[in-house]
Design a protein around this motif. Structure first.
Motif, PDB file in Angstrom:
ATOM      1  N   ALA A  78       7.141  -0.235  -3.264  1.00  0.00           N
ATOM      2  CA  ALA A  78       8.150  -0.488  -2.239  1.00  0.00           C
ATOM      3  C   ALA A  78       9.553  -0.288  -2.806  1.00  0.00           C
ATOM      4  O   ALA A  78      10.444   0.261  -2.135  1.00  0.00           O
ATOM      5  CB  ALA A  78       7.989  -1.903  -1.688  1.00  0.00           C
ATOM      6  N   GLY A  79       9.757  -0.720  -4.056  1.00  0.00           N
ATOM      7  CA  GLY A  79      11.060  -0.521  -4.693  1.00  0.00           C
ATOM      8  C   GLY A  79      11.387   0.947  -4.869  1.00  0.00           C
ATOM      9  O   GLY A  79      12.531   1.382  -4.649  1.00  0.00           O
ATOM     10  N   ILE A  80      10.389   1.732  -5.261  1.00  0.00           N
ATOM     11  CA  ILE A  80      10.606   3.180  -5.404  1.00  0.00           C
ATOM     12  C   ILE A  80      10.960   3.786  -4.052  1.00  0.00           C
ATOM     13  O   ILE A  80      11.846   4.638  -3.937  1.00  0.00           O
ATOM     14  CB  ILE A  80       9.349   3.846  -5.999  1.00  0.00           C
ATOM     15  N   GLY A  81      10.282   3.329  -3.000  1.00  0.00           N
ATOM     16  CA  GLY A  81      10.563   3.836  -1.668  1.00  0.00           C
ATOM     17  C   GLY A  81      11.968   3.503  -1.215  1.00  0.00           C
ATOM     18  O   GLY A  81      12.660   4.339  -0.609  1.00  0.00           O
ATOM     19  N   ARG A  82      12.436   2.293  -1.505  1.00  0.00           N
ATOM     20  CA  ARG A  82      13.791   1.910  -1.103  1.00  0.00           C
ATOM     21  C   ARG A  82      14.839   2.732  -1.839  1.00  0.00           C
ATOM     22  O   ARG A  82      15.823   3.196  -1.249  1.00  0.00           O
ATOM     23  CB  ARG A  82      14.004   0.419  -1.373  1.00  0.00           C
ATOM     24  N   GLY A 133       1.959  13.824   3.510  1.00  0.00           N
ATOM     25  CA  GLY A 133       3.236  13.541   4.158  1.00  0.00           C
ATOM     26  C   GLY A 133       4.183  12.695   3.335  1.00  0.00           C
ATOM     27  O   GLY A 133       5.281  12.368   3.788  1.00  0.00           O
ATOM     28  N   VAL A 134       3.779  12.335   2.121  1.00  0.00           N
ATOM     29  CA  VAL A 134       4.591  11.458   1.274  1.00  0.00           C
ATOM     30  C   VAL A 134       5.421  12.303   0.317  1.00  0.00           C
ATOM     31  O   VAL A 134       4.876  13.029  -0.522  1.00  0.00           O
ATOM     32  CB  VAL A 134       3.695  10.482   0.474  1.00  0.00           C
ATOM     33  N   HIS A 135       6.758  12.234   0.447  1.00  0.00           N
ATOM     34  CA  HIS A 135       7.637  13.027  -0.411  1.00  0.00           C
ATOM     35  C   HIS A 135       8.560  12.167  -1.267  1.00  0.00           C
ATOM     36  O   HIS A 135       9.310  12.705  -2.078  1.00  0.00           O
ATOM     37  CB  HIS A 135       8.496  13.976   0.444  1.00  0.00           C
ATOM     38  N   TRP A 136       8.497  10.840  -1.099  1.00  0.00           N
ATOM     39  CA  TRP A 136       9.430   9.985  -1.821  1.00  0.00           C
ATOM     40  C   TRP A 136       8.898   9.523  -3.183  1.00  0.00           C
ATOM     41  O   TRP A 136       9.612   8.849  -3.939  1.00  0.00           O
ATOM     42  CB  TRP A 136       9.794   8.758  -0.971  1.00  0.00           C
ATOM     43  N   ILE A 137       7.656   9.886  -3.504  1.00  0.00           N
ATOM     44  CA  ILE A 137       7.092   9.562  -4.816  1.00  0.00           C
ATOM     45  C   ILE A 137       6.133  10.679  -5.212  1.00  0.00           C
ATOM     46  O   ILE A 137       5.404  11.224  -4.374  1.00  0.00           O
ATOM     47  CB  ILE A 137       6.364   8.198  -4.795  1.00  0.00           C
ATOM     48  N   LEU A 163       4.935   3.343   3.319  1.00  0.00           N
ATOM     49  CA  LEU A 163       4.016   2.476   2.597  1.00  0.00           C
ATOM     50  C   LEU A 163       3.191   1.657   3.588  1.00  0.00           C
ATOM     51  O   LEU A 163       3.687   1.223   4.626  1.00  0.00           O
ATOM     52  CB  LEU A 163       4.809   1.550   1.677  1.00  0.00           C
ATOM     53  N   ALA A 164       1.909   1.473   3.259  1.00  0.00           N
ATOM     54  CA  ALA A 164       1.005   0.741   4.143  1.00  0.00           C
ATOM     55  C   ALA A 164       1.470  -0.704   4.311  1.00  0.00           C
ATOM     56  O   ALA A 164       2.110  -1.284   3.428  1.00  0.00           O
ATOM     57  CB  ALA A 164      -0.416   0.783   3.601  1.00  0.00           C
ATOM     58  N   GLU A 171       1.894  -6.816  -7.405  1.00  0.00           N
ATOM     59  CA  GLU A 171       2.909  -6.160  -8.224  1.00  0.00           C
ATOM     60  C   GLU A 171       2.944  -4.658  -7.969  1.00  0.00           C
ATOM     61  O   GLU A 171       4.023  -4.051  -7.914  1.00  0.00           O
ATOM     62  CB  GLU A 171       2.644  -6.434  -9.707  1.00  0.00           C
ATOM     63  N   LEU A 172       1.773  -4.055  -7.788  1.00  0.00           N
ATOM     64  CA  LEU A 172       1.728  -2.612  -7.546  1.00  0.00           C
ATOM     65  C   LEU A 172       2.439  -2.273  -6.241  1.00  0.00           C
ATOM     66  O   LEU A 172       3.235  -1.336  -6.172  1.00  0.00           O
ATOM     67  CB  LEU A 172       0.275  -2.137  -7.523  1.00  0.00           C
ATOM     68  N   ARG A 173       2.138  -3.041  -5.197  1.00  0.00           N
ATOM     69  CA  ARG A 173       2.781  -2.736  -3.922  1.00  0.00           C
ATOM     70  C   ARG A 173       4.281  -2.975  -3.985  1.00  0.00           C
ATOM     71  O   ARG A 173       5.070  -2.204  -3.422  1.00  0.00           O
ATOM     72  CB  ARG A 173       2.169  -3.574  -2.799  1.00  0.00           C
TER      73      ARG A 173
END
Length: 763
Positions: A747-751, A708-712, A550-551, A741-743
């Motif tokens: 971030a929660g989805i990434g964790r 390169g993003v595979h977690w979402i 995430l940026a 809120e979006l970020r």
């Protein structure tokens, strides 16, 4: 006739100022422009392009205004006019309206400016008689042919008794065993089409025909529109035994539909057409109901010549309507029924090929075409359709996907479908010489089917987002002058989103009461992420880093907040209900003429065009790349489900649909298969110009989720973004809060994804 001096005097300005207004110079202020334009309209003044100051001498020039020169009827009509006029020493100018009222009005004004002695007109705007009265007042003599003006006062009309003709043909068919007829006409506002409908219904009433089994359909889409209407007729529960059309171009489309959708049964196709010796020695599959359109042109020209030779100086001529008296047309008897084509059965008893598709015109077209596939191959096909919000779960999500053999997959989902093992590689199923390989360009296959060098899906519904705009508004001199006065820059198709918003505000009446349309743009709150992301990318921001993470907050939040605020502001330039609209409703508003611009996928625009008549003529709709040129990656492809058990049948269906003989009819019915044949067809480009624009724009598409993003998944990203954008649009949170809120949610989805990937012994 009024002169430029009269205009200048009444408007209280100089001759030069009047000239500057008429020529569109920007140096004149808007108040003066309005005053001069009001006087021009009041006096009916028209500039003389040939610099003739008097109307006392004849020009020996006449105009012929026709809807098109592709239809044999109008070619023959022109031949008749040309023969008589040439013999009388007149020169002829041919004008083509393409059945566009805007074009016709412009051409009529040109005739007036060029001081034509007279004109033969087949009008496409019978209700707009003011322009005709203006020409008559200026001394241009008019003879109307085939389509009668609504107000006939002082006008001359020549036609053929088409009501009696269609009555005779329909009655004869009914008496001889054709119990199920259909009539296909042009637009109902034309008098000749109404006459044909009246004759058809008279025949049903007099011969005991069943109106429920003898439909009347209309189209304004040339042979392509007729093909679509006929396809529905032939695939319906009550198929007609004979179809009567009112012009040869429509008959071509009907006959093509008969060949595809009813090859093993006889359907008689008849059309009003001109006489020709060719039909006697070489009968065609379409039966010609002989009408003397050459004679009609000759008689109209003779009347026009008489009117120009002896002009009436005592006011307008009385109403004159002349219908040529023709003998009843002979009705040919049925052509021999063609032998059923040989069928190579590829099906297995009791097995049905099942497909799941997006609910739109592409799936409607596929449902029509599947009956042809079944007739040819013996493979029965069932197609279920779902709205966009249900497609992910029905395919990639796995809920119920084991019911289907073929799945329509959103292009951004392909990589996830491959990683989950939902679909199988096509290269393992198709031959080296497969049509799927040869039907598409490498670029199309790269975008629509390849993943890591392997072909998994066949292109099915292609395209990119485009900027649609009203060319007539952008080219209008008064509008351009007013825009320059307000913004000190020329009105051009926007190339930035700031420029887009500025133009949208200008065309919104709440901010500019002089706007010719209510709103500057259409918007769709139900697909907000597809609009907001475009602005975010232009600002140089992204949610993700190059390594797939995430940026960082710094540098991102400010740009996200600013673009979110401008996204919300754009809704001020759209209909107040736009917050609850999807893309179909956006297209509907644009086609109704309620906005100056629209950003949408061409497939959703095509959805509306195929199903509805537009209030905006095609020639006034412009297409351009998006501001900043980048589009959100979209489109759909067809894949074969892993574990289907019907790999052979599914492969055969995909290859069949991509063939030249099927892909173009499928596209005419509402699909958008980007085959080489469709893209290289001149007629397809002319009929559906947005297709080539969208395919060209595919090279500038970008996925919401970086490679390169595979977690979402993109689907999960869309759901999160749309929920927050809905809160923002309805004023429940601010742009700053929405960005934060979006970020945080991402971030929660990434964790959570990182925890799932962590080895057990490391927890």
């Amino acid at each position: 006739m009024p002169t430029i001096k009269d205009v200048a005097k009444l408007a209280g300005v100089s001759h030069g100022t009047v000239s500057n207004v008429l020529n569109g110079y920007k140096s004149v202020n808007s108040d003066t422009v309005k005053r001069v334009e009001a006087v021009v309209k009041k006096l009916g003044y028209q500039p003389n392009l040939k610099a003739r100051s008097m109307r006392n001498s004849r020009t020996d020039c006449i105009g012929v205004l026709l809807p098109n020169i592709t239809d044999n009827i109008y070619i023959r009509l022109y031949n008749g006019v040309e023969r008589i006029a040439s013999e009388a020493g007149y020169s002829i100018s041919l004008y083509i309206s393409n059945d566009s009222p805007e074009t016709e009005e412009r051409l009529l004004l040109r005739m007036q400016q060029q001081r034509m002695d007279g004109a033969v007109i087949v009008t496409c705007m019978p209700d707009k008689t003011g322009i005709f009265d203006q020409l008559l007042k200026s001394g241009t003599r008019l003879v109307f042919v085939r389509r009668k003006p609504a107000d006939m006062k002082g006008k001359t009309f020549f036609g053929i008794n088409e009501r009696q003709t269609v009555f005779s043909v329909a009655a004869e068919l009914l008496k001889n065993g054709y119990g199920k007829l259909a009539l296909l006409t042009g637009r109902g506002e034309y008098s000749n089409e109404r006459d044909c409908i009246g004759g058809f219904r008279d025949a049903l009433a007099s011969c005991g025909g069943n109106p429920d089994e003898c439909p009347v359909q209309s189209t304004s889409g040339g042979k392509e529109g007729a093909f679509r209407v006929a396809a529905w007729m032939l695939c319906g529960d009550s198929r007609p035994q004979a179809i009567i059309t009112t012009c040869p171009e429509h008959a071509k489309g009907v006959q093509a539909a008969v060949r595809i959708f009813s090859p093993d049964r006889q359907v008689l196709v008849l059309t009003l057409d001109n006489d020709s010796w060719i039909y006697a020695v070489s009968p065609t599959p379409v039966v010609s109901i002989v009408q003397r359109y050459i004679q009609l042109g000759e008689e109209a020209a003779k009347r026009l010549m008489a009117m120009t030779e002896t002009p009436d100086d005592n006011g307008p001529a009385p109403e004159s309507v002349t219908l040529l008296s023709l003998p009843p047309p002979p009705v040919p008897w049925p052509l021999p029924a063609p032998a059923p084509p040989p069928r190579e059965s590829h099906g297995r008893p009791g097995r049905v090929l099942r497909a799941i598709m997006l609910e739109n015109t592409s799936s409607v077209a596929a449902r029509l075409m599947k009956s042809v596939f079944t007739k040819e191959t013996g493979i029965p096909v069932e197609i279920d359709t779902l709205p966009y919000e249900s497609m992910y779960d029905a395919t990639i999500g796995g809920r119920g996907s084991d019911r289907y053999d073929i799945m329509q997959i959103n292009i951004p989902w392909i990589s996830e479908a491959v990683r989950r093992g939902v679909i199988v590689p096509l290269y393992s199923l198709i031959r080296k010489d497969s049509v799927i390989r040869s039907a598409f360009s490498p670029e199309i296959l790269e975008r629509h089917g390849l993943f890591e060098g392997t072909l998994y899906t066949a292109p099915f519904m292609a395209g990119a987002q485009l900027l649609f705009y009203r060319k007539d508004l952008f080219n209008d001199l008064r509008v351009r002058r007013l825009y320059y006065e307000k913004n000190k820059t020329a009105l051009e198709v926007p190339v930035t989103w700031h420029g887009y918003d500025r133009i949208a505000e200008f065309f919104t009446r709440e901010y500019n009461p002089e706007s010719p349309v209510p709103y500057g743009t259409t918007m769709g709150g139900l697909s907000g992420s597809y609009c907001w992301m475009l602005r975010l990318w232009e600002a140089g921001a992204s949610f993700f880093q190059d390594d797939g993470g995430l940026a960082e907050v710094s540098g991102f939040m400010e740009k996200a907040e600013d673009t979110l605020a401008r996204y919300v502001r754009a809704f001020d330039f759209a209909d107040p209900d736009a917050k609850s609209w999807d893309q179909a409703e956006q297209a509907d508003q644009f086609c109704r003429g309620n906005s100056a611009m629209m950003v949408i996928y061409q497939a959703h625009f095509a959805d509306h065009v195929y199903r509805h008549e537009s209030n905006v003529s095609k020639e006034n709709i412009g297409f351009a790349p998006l501001p900043n040129r980048v589009s959100v990656l979209g489109g759909w492809s067809l894949g074969i489900r892993a574990g289907s058990g019907m790999y052979g049948e599914a492969r055969h269906f995909l290859e069949w649909l991509c063939r030249d003989a099927n892909s173009i009819p499928y596209n005419i019915l509402g699909g958008t298969i980007p085959s080489n044949t469709a893209l290289n067809s001149f007629e397809m480009r002319e009929t559906y110009p947005w297709l080539s624009h969208a395919f060209d724009g595919m090279q500038d598409t970008r996925s919401m989720i970086d490679s390169g993003v595979h977690w979402i998944s993109q689907w999960e990203f869309e759901r999160v973004a749309e929920g927050i954008l809905n809160e923002l649009l309805n004023g429940r949170i601010s742009a700053k809060a929405a960005a934060r809120e979006l970020r945080e949610k991402l971030a929660g989805i990434g964790r959570r994804a990182a925890i799932k990937r962590r080895p057990r012994n490391s927890r």
